[in-house]
Design an enzyme around this catalytic site. Sequence first.
Site, PDB file in Angstrom:
ATOM      1  N   HIS A   1       0.820  -1.221   0.000  1.00 28.51           N
ATOM      2  CA  HIS A   1       0.000   0.000   0.000  1.00 28.51           C
ATOM      3  C   HIS A   1       0.853   1.269   0.000  1.00 28.51           C
ATOM      4  O   HIS A   1       0.306   2.361  -0.204  1.00 28.51           O
ATOM      5  CB  HIS A   1      -0.932   0.035   1.211  1.00 28.51           C
ATOM      6  CG  HIS A   1      -2.009  -1.001   1.180  1.00 28.51           C
ATOM      7  ND1 HIS A   1      -2.828  -1.191   0.086  1.00 28.51           N
ATOM      8  CD2 HIS A   1      -2.410  -1.910   2.105  1.00 28.51           C
ATOM      9  CE1 HIS A   1      -3.680  -2.169   0.341  1.00 28.51           C
ATOM     10  NE2 HIS A   1      -3.443  -2.628   1.547  1.00 28.51           N
TER      11      HIS A   1
ATOM     12  N   ASP B   1      -3.208 -10.395  -2.464  1.00 25.64           N
ATOM     13  CA  ASP B   1      -3.769  -9.879  -1.208  1.00 25.64           C
ATOM     14  C   ASP B   1      -5.245  -9.534  -1.416  1.00 25.64           C
ATOM     15  O   ASP B   1      -5.678  -9.255  -2.543  1.00 25.64           O
ATOM     16  CB  ASP B   1      -2.990  -8.634  -0.799  1.00 25.64           C
ATOM     17  CG  ASP B   1      -3.278  -8.168   0.614  1.00 25.64           C
ATOM     18  OD1 ASP B   1      -2.513  -8.521   1.522  1.00 25.64           O
ATOM     19  OD2 ASP B   1      -4.275  -7.438   0.809  1.00 25.64           O
TER      20      ASP B   1
ATOM     21  N   HIS C   1      -6.633  -6.890  -0.497  1.00 21.33           N
ATOM     22  CA  HIS C   1      -6.681  -5.470  -0.821  1.00 21.33           C
ATOM     23  C   HIS C   1      -5.777  -5.199  -2.029  1.00 21.33           C
ATOM     24  O   HIS C   1      -4.685  -5.755  -2.124  1.00 21.33           O
ATOM     25  CB  HIS C   1      -6.206  -4.618   0.360  1.00 21.33           C
ATOM     26  CG  HIS C   1      -6.962  -4.869   1.622  1.00 21.33           C
ATOM     27  ND1 HIS C   1      -6.491  -5.709   2.618  1.00 21.33           N
ATOM     28  CD2 HIS C   1      -8.157  -4.394   2.050  1.00 21.33           C
ATOM     29  CE1 HIS C   1      -7.367  -5.737   3.610  1.00 21.33           C
ATOM     30  NE2 HIS C   1      -8.377  -4.955   3.291  1.00 21.33           N
TER      31      HIS C   1
ATOM     32  N   ASP D   1      -4.992 -12.577   3.511  1.00 24.25           N
ATOM     33  CA  ASP D   1      -6.198 -12.055   4.153  1.00 24.25           C
ATOM     34  C   ASP D   1      -7.454 -12.272   3.320  1.00 24.25           C
ATOM     35  O   ASP D   1      -8.538 -11.828   3.699  1.00 24.25           O
ATOM     36  CB  ASP D   1      -6.049 -10.574   4.506  1.00 24.25           C
ATOM     37  CG  ASP D   1      -5.337  -9.760   3.435  1.00 24.25           C
ATOM     38  OD1 ASP D   1      -5.018 -10.322   2.372  1.00 24.25           O
ATOM     39  OD2 ASP D   1      -5.089  -8.565   3.669  1.00 24.25           O
TER      40      ASP D   1
END
Length: 311
Positions: A126, A163, A165, A244
């Site tokens: 990120h 991931d 995200h 995740d």
Amino acid sequence: MITAYITHPRCLDHHMGPEHPESPLRLEAIRARLSLAGLLQQTMQSEAKPASDEQLERVHPRRHIQSLIKCVPEHGLISLDGDTLMNPASLDAARVAAGAVIRGVDQVYRRQADNVFCAVRPPGHHAEASEAMGFCFFNNVAVGAAHARAQYGASRIAILDFDVHQGNGTVDIFKDDPGVLVCSSYQYPLYPWRYLKAEFTNVINTPLPAGSDGAVFREAIERDWRPALEAFRPELVLVSAGFDGHRDDPLAELCLTEADYDWVTRFALEIAARFADNRLVSVLEGGYDLESLGRSAGAHVRALLGLPFEG
């Protein structure tokens, strides 16, 4: 297959408070699971070295690094945003996390290992060029890609990010860069709320609706990633390994299992074997339910070792 396992005890010193999901317990859960399964003992273990300013500045402006240094507290915690906090050890941990990917790239290019798993934190995908966010300070996988370019002349690098995200930081750094192909699967709509629908020639976005299971995930990867990767023919495969998306993870709503992480790891290994002389370096991103994180990372490392999946 020789699989390297790179970590550093300094990664355990970074914490963001007792209730924060991105905690040192994540690395302890992975190590415990790998040890219990007899997998850790089959890897070539080593410690990361901190990334230098020069290595970080290939992807982050100097002002970004300097601003983070100025933020480091003498004690306690400070908040960079609602999700990302810093303690006195955080930047040291972030430097060795990025340095782990650099070391992994060195190992696969020097033929010391076929593939590498970097069990490090804080995560990185990120972190945009000029902004720390989403638990991330430096973009670990991007620093590794830039090192492969600078040190080994790599001209076609694939970054595979599974991931839950989207890896907005990786997209921000490499958008419209013809030498880097970024493939990112993620739950949609979900944090980080930027670049989710961005159209760049070198970015393959694979959004998945909440509730998607392994069959949906696998079909989407085959549909979106495989043709792009076969056309691109990467010389190096880097993986942002976020666990995740597991059905037990509390931060999102995908329904993946350990078998799906085994599958996507073998998919990445296949691409690396066909085009990149097996060169693959994986770095830990998300995964916040400790039990499922340990099992999923175990499936990932088992696949990297070339061992059959054990459900």
